[in-house]
Design an enzyme around this catalytic site. Structure first.
Site, short mmCIF file in Angstrom:
data_model
loop_
_atom_site.label_atom_id
_atom_site.label_comp_id
_atom_site.label_asym_id
_atom_site.label_seq_id
_atom_site.Cartn_x
_atom_site.Cartn_y
_atom_site.Cartn_z
N THR A 94 0.82 -1.22 0.00
CA THR A 94 0.00 0.00 0.00
C THR A 94 0.85 1.26 0.00
OG1 THR A 94 -0.17 -0.04 2.42
CG2 THR A 94 -1.92 -1.13 1.18
N HIS A 99 9.93 -1.15 2.00
CA HIS A 99 9.93 -1.30 3.46
C HIS A 99 9.82 -2.77 3.81
CE1 HIS A 99 5.70 -0.82 2.21
NE2 HIS A 99 5.39 -1.64 3.19
P1 5GP Z 1 2.33 -2.36 3.05
O1 5GP Z 1 0.87 -2.72 3.10
O2 5GP Z 1 2.62 -1.33 1.98
O3 5GP Z 1 3.28 -3.52 2.99
O4 5GP Z 1 2.65 -1.70 4.46
C1 5GP Z 1 2.47 -0.36 4.74
C2 5GP Z 1 2.41 -0.24 6.23
O5 5GP Z 1 2.60 1.11 6.56
C3 5GP Z 1 1.08 -0.67 6.84
O6 5GP Z 1 1.30 -1.71 7.77
C4 5GP Z 1 0.54 0.60 7.49
O7 5GP Z 1 -0.10 0.36 8.72
C5 5GP Z 1 1.80 1.43 7.67
N1 5GP Z 1 1.60 2.87 7.62
C6 5GP Z 1 0.90 3.56 6.68
N2 5GP Z 1 0.94 4.88 6.93
C7 5GP Z 1 1.67 5.02 8.07
C8 5GP Z 1 2.07 6.16 8.84
O8 5GP Z 1 1.76 7.31 8.54
N3 5GP Z 1 2.83 5.91 9.96
C9 5GP Z 1 3.20 4.65 10.31
N4 5GP Z 1 3.93 4.53 11.42
N5 5GP Z 1 2.84 3.57 9.60
C10 5GP Z 1 2.10 3.75 8.51
#
Ligand code: 5GP
Ligand code: ZN
Length: 113
Positions: A94, A99
């Site tokens: 997302t 990361h």
């Molecule tokens: P993905 O789904 O892209 O692998 O992980 C993105 C992660 O970023 C998600 O677990 C979400 O909770 C976290 N995340 C999104 N926006 C923010 C933010 O503004 N601050 C923090 N600390 N985490 C975030």
């Protein structure tokens, strides 16, 4: 990347709970934790995902793995943990800034997908 949430976190424009920082990497607590310990580890250089890495940039992943192991130890994850990186929409990515999720503190699901 001016519209990237994680670049804004690196720049201090969006607050985060940092657990580690050096010149190349930042680690901070996920805002929506999926486990008792849920830390995100990111490079300070913006890459969209693993797909954007090349031979020159890929060693950052080794740095991230070593930091993950160090943070796991510091957070008491002695009985195990999981490192995940999601890539693209089908991978559930997302935030389009490379990361790695460090998850632990509970017996994690054996399901991978
Ligand atoms: P993905 O789904 O892209 O692998 O992980 C993105 C992660 O970023 C998600 O677990 C979400 O909770 C976290 N995340 C999104 N926006 C923010 C933010 O503004 N601050 C923090 N600390 N985490 C975030
Ligand atoms: Zn970014």
């Amino acid at each position: 990347m001016s519209d990237c949430i994680f670049c804004k976190i690196i720049a201090g424009e969006i607050p985060s709970t940092k657990v580690y920082e050096d010149d190349k990497l930042l680690a901070f607590r996920d805002i929506n934790p999926q486990a008792p310990v849920h830390i995100l580890i990111i490079p300070k250089t913006h890459y969209d995902s693993v797909n954007a890495l090349d031979e020159k940039s890929a060693p950052i992943v080794a740095d991230i793995m070593l930091l993950a192991a160090k943070l796991a130890k510091e957070n008491g994850l002695d009985s195990g943990y999981r490192i995940i990186t999601n890539i693209g929409d089908d991978g559930g990515q997302t935030v389009k800034h490379l990361h790695f999720h460090l998850l632990g503190g509970v017996k994690l699901s054996e399901k991978m997908a």
